[in-house]
Design an enzyme around this catalytic site. Structure first.
Site, PDB file in Angstrom:
ATOM      1  N   CYS A   1       0.845  -1.187   0.000  1.00 13.58           N
ATOM      2  CA  CYS A   1       0.000   0.000   0.000  1.00 13.58           C
ATOM      3  C   CYS A   1       0.881   1.238   0.000  1.00 13.58           C
ATOM      4  O   CYS A   1       2.066   1.177   0.324  1.00 13.58           O
ATOM      5  CB  CYS A   1      -0.912   0.030   1.222  1.00 13.58           C
ATOM      6  SG  CYS A   1      -2.024  -1.381   1.332  1.00 13.58           S
ATOM      7  N   GLY A   2       0.270   2.346  -0.363  1.00 11.01           N
ATOM      8  CA  GLY A   2       0.918   3.641  -0.220  1.00 11.01           C
ATOM      9  C   GLY A   2       0.260   4.390   0.914  1.00 11.01           C
ATOM     10  O   GLY A   2      -0.971   4.405   1.028  1.00 11.01           O
TER      11      GLY A   2
END
Length: 552
Positions: free
Chosen positions: A2-3
């Site tokens: 994820c970011g």
């Protein structure tokens, strides 16, 4: 994968060139889902806005779970990690959903920090996260104890424009305001977990506070050194026992595999195999399983990656291919490593040996992009390694199709890396040098230093580089279960540097490879990626520049 992007501000959060740039960069890390969540809190001085943005690369469970997650308790979780052990997760279950249930399930009457820390310290796997616990008004963030996921922070020292940001990746040069207001982007140290108690106020703003709220630090320490504000490391100091009859003379031939070594080979094979299994299980497929490789291996043809390939073969259906990503820059040397494992250990599987040959002009055209992704690291050596990883993880190359070369683009979202084997098993030339200088005691000190500094090395950089293509890199040799087992294993079992190169270093892993049928690979020795891939010649640096020099 994820970011994560987060900010605290005392003005209503509006779009800015910096925020928009960081949002776009984090979206590349997680192309499957993105969303923003803002909460407002009132402290003793001002109204503050907490802004969360997350992007998601779907790699666990049977459906995409958007982030940040916002349970009914008012908590907010942005999670960039993988839970491979510690918390119970069934096959097909999403680990982020499991974690948020555990955190949201903490009793509203329990205001201790221990409740959150007890959950986070159980996790076996890489992670970076931001977590808002509503009923205690605490903001938690940090990285795992080995620093396997990237998280940067930016803190302003300006009293007129106080700011605090967290991001998985740093700003591009076009959008960065990091030179103004004394804002400095740095990697969040992986030496512990952090907490901002939004109810506490200090009398003046310092580097250790955000809008006057102190940043508390809970340090990872060895179990025997535990105390207030500490977290137990999941592995001990390395075993210092060496039998007195092990002399320091040079030995010829190969070490005899005795009963003690036989036991170690069996145990290490099991623990490493389990680490690989957890990292290749339950990866979603992007197409027909017989046509699309779900897993790729960063493949140099060396001992570490060939061993991982053999173990991955044991845990993935034989009908699906595995991609072997081999990168070379300018004058590439063709590797024949594919044919050897295919003939000797797995003729029933399709091994896509992807030759990623990068011409000089193409490397230079992406150079600035790579420099910005590896930021805040900025040395010649960083660029050499980052270029190799960026092109390898992109996965664009050619494969052999019945004697014909054809273009191929690996769609595998999970990449396996052999990083961590050399540090723990004596694979570097400096381990041999240490042994020459001071025998077993000196090589024990060198190996302990390597284990101690894994979290401060360059795993954050590697994560930022490879995730730019929507890929996640996983490190089976850096499973905390593997690190724990290797720390307890006597040094003379892991390596015997009385023997010549190609025999004594990584002795235990060589024996494991032979048991897996990799007799030729068991004789390979270490060659750094920037030299094996020839990126050391591709960074446009002068001959006088050394690896540790800053980029001009």
């Amino acid at each position: 994968m994820c970011g994560i992007l987060f900010s605290i501000s005392d003005t209503r959060p509006e779009n800015s060139p910096l925020w928009n740039s960081l949002e776009a960069l984090n979206t590349k890390r997680g192309p499957d889902a993105q969303q923003t969540h803002v909460i407002t809190i009132q402290d003793q001085q001002a109204q503050l806005y907490l802004r969360f943005f997350s992007s998601v690369l779907h790699l666990r469970g049977d459906h995409v779970v958007p982030q940040p997650m916002t349970p009914a308790t008012g908590d907010v979780l942005s999670w960039n990690g993988e839970i491979f052990g510690g918390l119970e997760i069934t096959l097909g279950e999403n680990d982020t959903e499991v974690l948020v249930r555990r955190l949201a399930g903490i009793s509203p009457t329990d205001t201790s920090e221990k409740a959150v820390l007890d959950i986070l310290t159980q996790i076996e796997g890489p992670f970076a996260f931001v977590f808002w616990q509503a009923h205690t008004n605490r903001l938690w963030f940090g990285r795992d104890c080995l620093g396997r996921r990237s998280l940067l922070w930016a803190r302003s020292k300006s009293l007129t424009n106080k700011s605090f940001m967290l991001s998985s990746v740093g700003p591009s040069s076009a959008s960065s305001d990091s030179g103004s207001d004394n804002v400095v982007w740095e990697e969040v140290p992986a030496d512990g977990l952090y907490c901002i108690q939004m109810e506490d106020i200090e009398t003046e703003t310092t580097d250790e506070s955000v809008f006057g709220h102190p940043i508390r630090h809970f340090s990872w320490v060895q179990q025997e050194n535990s105390g207030p504000n500490t977290l137990p490391l999941p592995f001990p100091l390395i075993n210092r026992y060496v039998p007195k009859d092990l002399s320091v003379d040079t030995r010829e031939g190969e070490p005899v595999v005795d009963g003690e070594m036989e036991t170690a080979i069996e145990e290490f094979t099991l623990v490493l195999s389990e680490s690989v299994r957890r990292r290749v299980a339950d990866v979603p497929s992007l197409g027909p399983i017989e046509a699309c490789a779900r897993v790729a291996i960063l493949f140099s043809g060396g001992l570490d990656c060939i061993t991982l390939a053999a173990l991955a073969h044991q845990h993935l259906p034989h009908c699906e291919p595995i991609d072997l990503l081999n990168v070379a820059f300018e004058n590439p040397r063709r590797e024949q490593a594919l044919q050897k494992p295919k003939k000797k250990i797995a003729p029933e599987r399709i091994w896509n040996f992807v030759e990623i040959n990068v011409p000089y002009p193409e490397a230079m055209s992406h150079k600035q992009r790579i420099i910005e992704l590896m930021y805040p690291l900025d040395t010649v050596m960083d660029l050499s390694i980052a270029m190799a990883f960026w092109f390898a993880s992109r996965g664009e190359g050619t494969i052999d199709d019945n004697g014909n070369t054809k273009p191929y683009h690996s769609r595998s979202r999970v990449l396996l890396s052999g990083l961590g084997a050399d540090e723990q098993l004596g694979g570097y030339s400096r381990h041999k040098d240490a042994f020459r200088r001071g025998g077993w005691d000196k090589v024990i000190e060198e190996t302990q230093m390597d284990v101690d500094r894994i979290s401060t090395r360059n795993l954050g950089r590697d994560d930022r580089i490879m995730s730019d293509h929507g890929k996640e890199v996983r490190f089976p040799f850096l499973s905390t279960d593997v690190v724990n087992w290797l720390c307890r294993c006597p040094i003379y079992i892991k390596m015997d540097l009385r023997y010549e190169r190609g025999i004594g270093e990584k002795l235990l892993l060589r024996n494991v490879a032979r048991r897996l049928g990799l007799s030729e690979a068991s004789k390979n020795w270490k060659r750094a990626i920037q030299f094996g891939a020839k990126t050391a010649k591709m960074t446009d640096s002068s001959r006088s520049e050394k690896g540790q020099h800053k980029l001009s």
